[in-house]
Design a protein around this motif. Structure first.
Motif, mmCIF file in Angstrom:
data_model
loop_
_atom_site.group_PDB
_atom_site.id
_atom_site.type_symbol
_atom_site.label_atom_id
_atom_site.label_comp_id
_atom_site.label_asym_id
_atom_site.label_seq_id
_atom_site.Cartn_x
_atom_site.Cartn_y
_atom_site.Cartn_z
ATOM 1 N N ALA A 187 -6.943 -8.957 7.983
ATOM 2 C CA ALA A 187 -6.685 -8.330 9.277
ATOM 3 C C ALA A 187 -5.433 -8.907 9.937
ATOM 4 O O ALA A 187 -4.619 -8.172 10.515
ATOM 5 N N LEU A 188 -5.259 -10.218 9.846
ATOM 6 C CA LEU A 188 -4.082 -10.858 10.433
ATOM 7 C C LEU A 188 -2.798 -10.369 9.768
ATOM 8 O O LEU A 188 -1.818 -10.043 10.444
ATOM 9 N N LEU A 189 -2.793 -10.324 8.459
ATOM 10 C CA LEU A 189 -1.579 -9.933 7.734
ATOM 11 C C LEU A 189 -1.220 -8.470 8.000
ATOM 12 O O LEU A 189 -0.049 -8.134 8.207
ATOM 13 N N VAL A 190 -2.213 -7.603 8.012
ATOM 14 C CA VAL A 190 -1.933 -6.186 8.248
ATOM 15 C C VAL A 190 -1.468 -5.956 9.683
ATOM 16 O O VAL A 190 -0.560 -5.158 9.936
ATOM 17 N N SER A 191 -2.074 -6.668 10.636
ATOM 18 C CA SER A 191 -1.641 -6.500 12.026
ATOM 19 C C SER A 191 -0.226 -7.013 12.237
ATOM 20 O O SER A 191 0.527 -6.474 13.053
ATOM 21 N N ALA A 192 0.166 -8.038 11.478
ATOM 22 C CA ALA A 192 1.503 -8.618 11.647
ATOM 23 C C ALA A 192 2.573 -7.828 10.903
ATOM 24 O O ALA A 192 3.701 -7.712 11.378
ATOM 25 N N HIS A 193 2.225 -7.272 9.732
ATOM 26 C CA HIS A 193 3.255 -6.663 8.879
ATOM 27 C C HIS A 193 3.055 -5.180 8.605
ATOM 28 O O HIS A 193 3.978 -4.528 8.099
ATOM 29 N N GLY A 194 1.881 -4.636 8.893
ATOM 30 C CA GLY A 194 1.641 -3.217 8.672
ATOM 31 C C GLY A 194 1.243 -2.905 7.238
ATOM 32 O O GLY A 194 1.258 -3.757 6.348
ATOM 33 N N LEU A 195 0.851 -1.645 7.031
ATOM 34 C CA LEU A 195 0.425 -1.172 5.714
ATOM 35 C C LEU A 195 1.626 -0.722 4.887
ATOM 36 O O LEU A 195 2.493 -0.003 5.384
ATOM 37 N N ALA A 196 1.654 -1.142 3.612
ATOM 38 C CA ALA A 196 2.685 -0.696 2.668
ATOM 39 C C ALA A 196 4.090 -0.862 3.235
ATOM 40 O O ALA A 196 4.929 0.016 3.130
ATOM 41 N N SER A 197 4.338 -2.022 3.838
ATOM 42 C CA SER A 197 5.646 -2.324 4.412
ATOM 43 C C SER A 197 6.500 -3.073 3.394
ATOM 44 O O SER A 197 6.036 -3.397 2.296
ATOM 45 N N GLU A 198 7.741 -3.363 3.778
ATOM 46 C CA GLU A 198 8.601 -4.138 2.890
ATOM 47 C C GLU A 198 8.007 -5.519 2.633
ATOM 48 O O GLU A 198 8.065 -6.037 1.516
ATOM 49 N N THR A 199 7.405 -6.109 3.666
ATOM 50 C CA THR A 199 6.813 -7.443 3.512
ATOM 51 C C THR A 199 5.522 -7.396 2.715
ATOM 52 O O THR A 199 5.234 -8.286 1.925
ATOM 53 N N LEU A 200 4.732 -6.357 2.916
ATOM 54 C CA LEU A 200 3.467 -6.188 2.189
ATOM 55 C C LEU A 200 3.471 -4.822 1.492
ATOM 56 O O LEU A 200 2.904 -3.847 1.993
ATOM 57 N N PRO A 201 4.095 -4.717 0.330
ATOM 58 C CA PRO A 201 4.168 -3.406 -0.342
ATOM 59 C C PRO A 201 2.820 -2.860 -0.816
ATOM 60 O O PRO A 201 2.664 -1.661 -1.005
ATOM 61 N N MET A 202 1.846 -3.746 -1.052
ATOM 62 C CA MET A 202 0.498 -3.355 -1.475
ATOM 63 C C MET A 202 0.507 -2.480 -2.728
ATOM 64 O O MET A 202 0.021 -1.340 -2.726
ATOM 65 N N PRO A 203 1.044 -2.951 -3.843
ATOM 66 C CA PRO A 203 1.130 -2.103 -5.040
ATOM 67 C C PRO A 203 -0.212 -1.612 -5.561
ATOM 68 O O PRO A 203 -0.326 -0.465 -6.002
ATOM 69 N N THR A 204 -1.247 -2.461 -5.513
ATOM 70 C CA THR A 204 -2.559 -2.020 -6.014
ATOM 71 C C THR A 204 -3.128 -0.924 -5.131
ATOM 72 O O THR A 204 -3.692 0.069 -5.626
ATOM 73 N N ALA A 205 -2.978 -1.070 -3.816
ATOM 74 C CA ALA A 205 -3.464 -0.038 -2.902
ATOM 75 C C ALA A 205 -2.686 1.261 -3.085
ATOM 76 O O ALA A 205 -3.265 2.356 -3.047
ATOM 77 N N GLN A 206 -1.387 1.140 -3.294
ATOM 78 C CA GLN A 206 -0.578 2.333 -3.539
ATOM 79 C C GLN A 206 -1.065 3.056 -4.789
ATOM 80 O O GLN A 206 -1.106 4.296 -4.851
ATOM 81 N N GLN A 207 -1.442 2.287 -5.786
ATOM 82 C CA GLN A 207 -1.919 2.885 -7.029
ATOM 83 C C GLN A 207 -3.262 3.585 -6.809
ATOM 84 O O GLN A 207 -3.475 4.706 -7.277
ATOM 85 N N PHE A 208 -4.186 2.939 -6.079
ATOM 86 C CA PHE A 208 -5.479 3.559 -5.767
ATOM 87 C C PHE A 208 -5.263 4.875 -5.016
ATOM 88 O O PHE A 208 -5.893 5.890 -5.324
ATOM 89 N N LYS A 209 -4.402 4.837 -4.022
ATOM 90 C CA LYS A 209 -4.144 6.024 -3.199
ATOM 91 C C LYS A 209 -3.522 7.147 -4.036
ATOM 92 O O LYS A 209 -3.921 8.317 -3.933
ATOM 93 N N ALA A 210 -2.547 6.793 -4.865
ATOM 94 C CA ALA A 210 -1.872 7.802 -5.669
ATOM 95 C C ALA A 210 -2.824 8.449 -6.665
ATOM 96 O O ALA A 210 -2.822 9.682 -6.843
#
Length: 607
Positions: free
Chosen positions: A471-494
């Protein structure tokens, strides 16, 4: 059997003097029983919990940033030995079994971010517009983790003893623990690199994220253009990120070069072409998300092609998998039979807990949840066998296979698709890491039932640490941002969108690229099974290069090449460099989470 026998040794026979014999003969006193070495102790649990909390925080950060996460078996053993040795200055000496139990607890805590879906399913659902509450995600993770632990315990006799699958990480953990307890210098050599790199990593992260003295990356000059885009716009450069160097050290040159190759194809090849031909329209300052929306698809094609091919290689194991399922809890005698019965009784409450949370928080109805469970058990067994044979746990691939099945059976519901995949990948995650720990315990002669006992409460601690960190990291950097690209989540979503909506919903011209990526993933994975295994790039790693900023890939590859150079020219320093890589990851992860907490509290400003 891995369970140690009772600590009471059989008493040596006492020689009773014969009255007719010489009076000079005297009876031999009985030999005192050999004391059982300590194993399940309070200090082992405390050390395991603290180390596991560090591993959990690290896995949330590294998983959201790169898609990689670490079981922590070897690292936890190293830290547990040091911590327990410090505690033992005023108590009994530390035993190998105690160190093993501590790493078992730590691994269970540290795997919760993957089990609860914090690296894949949960952020993917958030991108699709569904944000389950944190407490529900925590209970969901505890339920899936319990199923994974129980399933691993039920499979341990067949996979570890009857079939003797190697589970190399577990074997390496047992070897390290034995070495640490027999050679004091082994600990000093490894821990030196860990602490030095950890402190240096914290210092650089503080200077970069809080003090703003160091940039995120040093880019190539904008005057260098590709397809009309400046190199700095394409994020071509090197990152000031010790964590990326550390990951490169741990994954090795083949994976590091594969990620760099994928990144070069995506960001230095395809991205300029997409803009110059008008396939993707970009707005100044928003180039990365616009290009990522297209490049994601061939990257996912590579990863899914590799995953599907890897799982197909396990088809021959299906008869053994079905035998495993039929014999759950039936093997063994004595303690193992009793523990097996308790395991069988614990499965239903774990299913009920997970099912309630799936319905409440993930909109996965009881019927669809039961269908997901029908996929979960055989796919967990497939994942366990692949882990034992290759030391690679295909956790995300089995989840995405479930996604494809749900997409074909229940089209048009991407959120349902992601949740179903999260059930399978979550349980498979804890099954694999539990079997690594159980293999280490078996080789050391540890108690499997005690290992089971410490893994279950570890799930609660892991959830309590991982959910706030996420929760802290997402609130600070957002979803699928440059700082937190979230490749696994992107793959699940795609995969969910593709399986639910079909190729017609993909961005312009990306359907063909997805198909070509899938074909390349299949061919590279098949080719890697032969003599070209060390020469061909990893398709899954190439796919990650498509969805992270290019400077991530460059920095990670530098770390991998550095480790390879040390191994080539100074082999004696290899273990120290490996520990330094782990320290770099831990240092940046811990301080980044602390900075995110300070930002959330309003004590410092986000840059």
């Amino acid at each position: 059997m891995s369970e140690r026998q009772s600590g009471r040794a059989a008493a040596a026979p006492v020689l009773v003097p014969d009255e007719s014999s010489s009076p000079s003969l005297h009876p031999v006193p009985a030999v005192a029983p050999v004391p059982t070495p300590p194993e399940l102790t309070a200090r082992a649990l405390v050390a395991g919990g603290l180390i596991g909390a560090v591993v959990a925080v690290t896995n949330v950060y590294t998983g959201l940033k790169t898609g990689f996460w670490e079981s922590g078996c070897v690292l936890s053993s190293l830290l547990a030995f040091g911590g327990l040795s410090a505690m033992a200055r005023r108590g009994p000496p530390v035993s190998p079994l105690e160190t093993n139990l501590s790493q078992t607890a730590a691994v269970s805590v540290g795997a919760v971010p993957a089990t609860a879906g914090l690296l894949g399913a949960v952020p993917a659902l958030a991108m699709l517009g569904t944000q389950p509450p944190g407490w529900a995600v925590a209970l969901w993770g505890v339920g899936l983790g319990t199923l994974g632990v129980l399933f691993a315990f039920a499979l341990r006799r067949r996979l570890l003893e009857d079939e003797a699958l190697p589970f190399p990480t577990g074997a390496a953990t047992a070897e390290l623990i034995s070495t640490l307890h027999s050679t004091g210098s082994a600990y000093a050599e490894r821990v030196r690199g860990l602490w030095v790199s950890g402190l240096a990593s914290m210092g650089l992260t503080l200077s970069r994220d809080a003090l703003k003295l160091v940039p995120q990356a040093s880019m190539l000059p904008g005057s260098l253009t590709l397809g009309g885009l400046g190199a700095n716009t394409l994020m071509l450069g090197i990152g000031w990120q010790p964590m990326m160097l550390g990951i490169g050290v741990l994954v090795g040159p083949q994976t590091g070069l594969s990620i760099l190759l994928g990144s070069a194809l995506a960001w230095a090849g395809l991205a300029p072409w997409l803009v110059s031909t008008g396939v993707v329209e970009v707005v100044k300052g928003q180039e990365f998300p616009a290009l990522l929306g297209w490049l994601l698809w061939p990257g996912v094609g590579l990863m899914v092609g590799a995953a599907a091919t890897s799982l197909l290689s396990q088809v021959g194991a299906l008869p053994s998998v079905m035998r495993d399922l039929r014999k759950l809890g039936q093997d063994g005698a004595g303690w193992e039979s009793t523990a097996g019965r308790w395991v069988a009784r614990a499965v239903l409450p774990a299913i009920v807990l997970t099912g309630v949370m799936a319905w409440f928080a993930f909109q996965l109805s009881p019927l669809y949840f039961l269908l997901a469970l029908l996929l979960t058990f055989p796919l967990c067994a497939v994942c366990a066998r692949a882990t034992g044979q290759t030391d690679i746990a295909p956790m995300s691939p089995v989840g995405q296979l479930a996604q494809v099945g749900f997409g074909l059976g229940v089209p048009g519901h991407p959120g349902l698709n992601v949740a179903a995949g999260g059930v399978v990948s979550g349980a498979a995650s804890h099954t694999s890491v539990s079997l690594w720990s159980l293999q280490a315990g078996r080789l050391l002669g540890a108690s499997a039932s005690r290992q089971l006992l410490v893994q279950l409460p570890g799930l609660l601690l892991g959830a309590a640490v991982a959910i706030p960190t996420y929760a802290l990291l997402v609130s600070a950097h957002g979803l699928a941002s440059e700082t937190l690209p979230m490749p696994t989540a992107q793959q699940f979503k795609a995969v969910a969108e593709l399986a639910s909506k079909g190729l017609g919903e993909l961005p312009r011209s990306s359907a063909l690229a997805t198909g070509l990526g899938f074909l390349a993933g299949v061919l590279l994975t098949v080719g890697a099974r032969g003599r070209l295994a060390k020469l061909l790039p990893s398709a899954a790693a190439m796919g990650i290069g498509f969805v992270v900023p290019a400077y991530y890939a460059v920095t990670l590859c530098l770390g991998a090449l550095l480790a390879a150079a040390v191994a080539r020219f100074r082999p004696s320093a290899t273990q120290t460099v490996q520990s330094a890589g782990a320290g770099a990851i831990i240092g940046e992860s811990l301080l980044s989470v602390l900075i995110a907490a300070l930002v959330a509290a309003g004590l410092i400003q986000q840059g």
